[in-house]
Design an enzyme around this catalytic site. Structure first.
Site, PDB file in Angstrom:
ATOM      1  CE  LYS A 199      -3.244  -3.902  -3.649  1.00 35.49           C
ATOM      2  NZ  LYS A 199      -3.728  -4.842  -2.643  1.00 35.49           N
ATOM      3  NE  ARG A 222      -3.793   2.378  -4.516  1.00 37.57           N
ATOM      4  CZ  ARG A 222      -4.150   1.882  -3.341  1.00 37.57           C
ATOM      5  NH1 ARG A 222      -3.393   0.952  -2.764  1.00 37.57           N
ATOM      6  NH2 ARG A 222      -5.238   2.313  -2.723  1.00 37.57           N
ATOM      7  CG  ASP A 282      -2.019  -1.040   1.091  1.00 38.15           C
ATOM      8  OD1 ASP A 282      -2.304  -1.477  -0.040  1.00 38.15           O
ATOM      9  OD2 ASP A 282      -2.588  -1.439   2.123  1.00 38.15           O
TER      10      ASP A 282
HETATM   11  C1  S3P Z   1      -5.334  -5.717   3.100  1.00 45.27           C
HETATM   12  C2  S3P Z   1      -4.543  -6.434   2.261  1.00 45.27           C
HETATM   13  C3  S3P Z   1      -3.923  -5.865   1.059  1.00 45.27           C
HETATM   14  C4  S3P Z   1      -3.879  -4.360   1.117  1.00 45.27           C
HETATM   15  C5  S3P Z   1      -5.186  -3.771   1.531  1.00 45.27           C
HETATM   16  C6  S3P Z   1      -5.581  -4.281   2.909  1.00 45.27           C
HETATM   17  C7  S3P Z   1      -5.942  -6.404   4.259  1.00 45.27           C
HETATM   18  O1  S3P Z   1      -4.666  -6.236  -0.080  1.00 45.27           O
HETATM   19  O2  S3P Z   1      -3.488  -3.829  -0.129  1.00 45.27           O
HETATM   20  O3  S3P Z   1      -5.119  -2.360   1.579  1.00 45.27           O
HETATM   21  O4  S3P Z   1      -6.442  -5.725   5.176  1.00 45.27           O
HETATM   22  O5  S3P Z   1      -5.918  -7.632   4.276  1.00 45.27           O
HETATM   23  P1  S3P Z   1      -4.425  -7.657  -0.814  1.00 45.27           P
HETATM   24  O6  S3P Z   1      -4.778  -8.725   0.128  1.00 45.27           O
HETATM   25  O7  S3P Z   1      -5.328  -7.634  -2.025  1.00 45.27           O
HETATM   26  O8  S3P Z   1      -2.975  -7.643  -1.202  1.00 45.27           O
END
Ligand code: S3P
Length: 429
Positions: free
Chosen positions: A343, A347, A316
């Protein structure tokens, strides 16, 4: 809504960040799975976590909101009721994916949808293994896109190797695994954030990590807790860490930030770039490490390479790390980050497109970015692409431009950090 940002000299002061978004979602979901009332302190109150809260309310969970604490009356694993309305995850991928796991274990029908951005994001990564566990899930393109129609049952345990680096997929499967009669095993070679595993451990589930990659969840599980305390969000802090490190002067002290090792890649990368960051008062809240952070400005930063195992640790933070690279000496290379295209916006595309408006030398790769840092850049008129982290990363870049910038579509910060501009105004001089 648009905002004008003027170049600054320093970031100075002491502050706190909003509650960690990932831990807040999990605290809400897991509190509702206990058989008692859980007090959550420091919950992130932003659109994404409100989406989770509203969906849980639609599923029959009652909450009492006081100023700093929210009390969730847990109903146990089987206490949810069939929702009358369509469940709306809004912009939140975490809500959509974790709740798909939860709903797969419920003996009733539900429909889950989201906003325009979320309805374009991939869901097969969760629906495919959940169908293997026995859930009945339908959605556009064979369960790839929201809205999903879900009818759950008693599920079958699963042994599953994650094909993509995704904590959301891992978490959805671990939640669904609570609704099986046996032991499930998840293999996570990418070492994605482990907040779900820590929350389950805190709540007394029989969860074990064998070696670095192998998670085993044994049933039956009875989840119990009285309290969750949510630390500040290191992904929110990232914008201020980068701003304070890039500033020619000043010192920033951020209290009470979550420093879970699966999230602290931002600290490692900034230190490698030459930033002066110190960690104080290490402690623990509900199995999550927490500390205060001090960053000093006035150090020249140098470009770095970010690739491989590091990517999930900064997934992120890549937009704001691209900004750090832009003002550092030399080249910054980011590779293996193709997940960023999936995302809230693409991004890689949105950050490179926008930073080029300042005159930045950025090359967009299929899976990353190459940034030539250290050139003087002018202010620009930016677009947020409806993506909260892009809006905040562009605001950070604007602080170090040669002239003022305008950022359009900044209302998107409500997704994870509603007070972002107030906090920035208080610290930027
Ligand atoms: C998150 C996992 C990540 C992250 C998102 C929050 C989470 O996504 O980018 O902002 O809380 O499990 P991904 O699991 O798709 O990588």
């Amino acid at each position: 809504m648009e905002i004008t940002i003027k170049p600054i000299e320093k970031i100075e002061g002491q502050t706190r960040m909003p509650g960690d978004k990932s831990i807040s979602h999990r605290a809400l979901i897991f509190s509702s799975l206990t058989e008692n009332t859980v007090e959550i302190e420091g919950l992130l109150k932003a659109s994404d976590t409100l989406s989770t809260l509203n969906c849980l309310k639609e599923l029959g969970i009652e909450c009492e909101e006081k100023e700093k604490v929210i009390k969730v009356n847990g109903k146990g694993l089987r206490g949810f009721t069939e929702p009358v309305n369509v469940l709306d995850a809004g912009n939140s991928g975490t809500t959509a994916r974790l709740l798909t796991g939860l709903l797969s274990g419920q003996p009733f029908h539900s429909i889950l949808t989201g906003d325009d951005s979320l309805r374009k994001r991939p869901m097969k990564r969760v629906t495919e293994p959940l169908k293997r566990m026995g859930a009945l899930i339908n959605g556009r393109k064979n369960g790839e896109f929201l809205p999903l129609s879900i009818r759950g049952y008693d599920l079958l345990p699963i042994r599953y190797t994650l094909p993509v680096a995704s904590a959301q997929v891992k978490s959805a499967l671990l939640i669904a695994a609570l609704y099986t009669g046996g032991n499930s095993e998840i293999i996570d070679h990418y070492q994605t954030r482990d907040h779900t595993e820590r929350a389950l451990q805190y709540l007394g589930a029989n969860i074990e990590k064998i070696g670095k990659h192998h998670i085993v969840l044994k049933n039956p599980a009875k989840l119990q807790a009285e309290r969750f305390q949510i630390p500040g969000d290191i992904s929110a802090a990232a914008f201020f860490l980068v701003a304070a490190a890039l500033a020619p002067a000043g010192e920033l002290y951020i209290e009470e930030v979550g420093i879970n090792p699966s999230r602290t890649g931002i600290l490692d990368v900034l230190k490698e770039m030459g930033a002066d960051i110190r960690i104080y008062n290490r402690r623990e809240y509900n199995c999550e490490p927490v500390a205060d952070l001090l960053v000093k400005g006035g150090r020249p930063l140098k470009g770095v390479e970010i690739r491989g195992e590091m990517i999930p640790q900064v997934v992120d933070e890549i937009p704001v790390l691209a900004v750090a690279g832009l003002f550092a000496r030399g080249e910054t290379v980011i590779q293996g980050a193709e997940e960023l295209r999936l995302k809230e916006s693409d991004r890689l595309r949105s950050i490179s497109l926008e930073l080029k408006k300042m005159g930045a030398l950025i090359e967009e790769l299929p899976d990353g970015l190459i940034i030539q840092g250290g050139t003087k850049l002018s202010g620009a008129e930016f677009e947020s692409h409806g993506d909260h982290r892009i809006a905040m990363a562009l605001s950070t870049a604007a602080l170090f431009a040669e002239s003022e910038s305008v950022i359009k579509g900044v209302e998107t910060v409500r997704i994870s950090f509603p007070d972002f501009f107030e906090v920035l105004n208080g610290l930027a001089h």
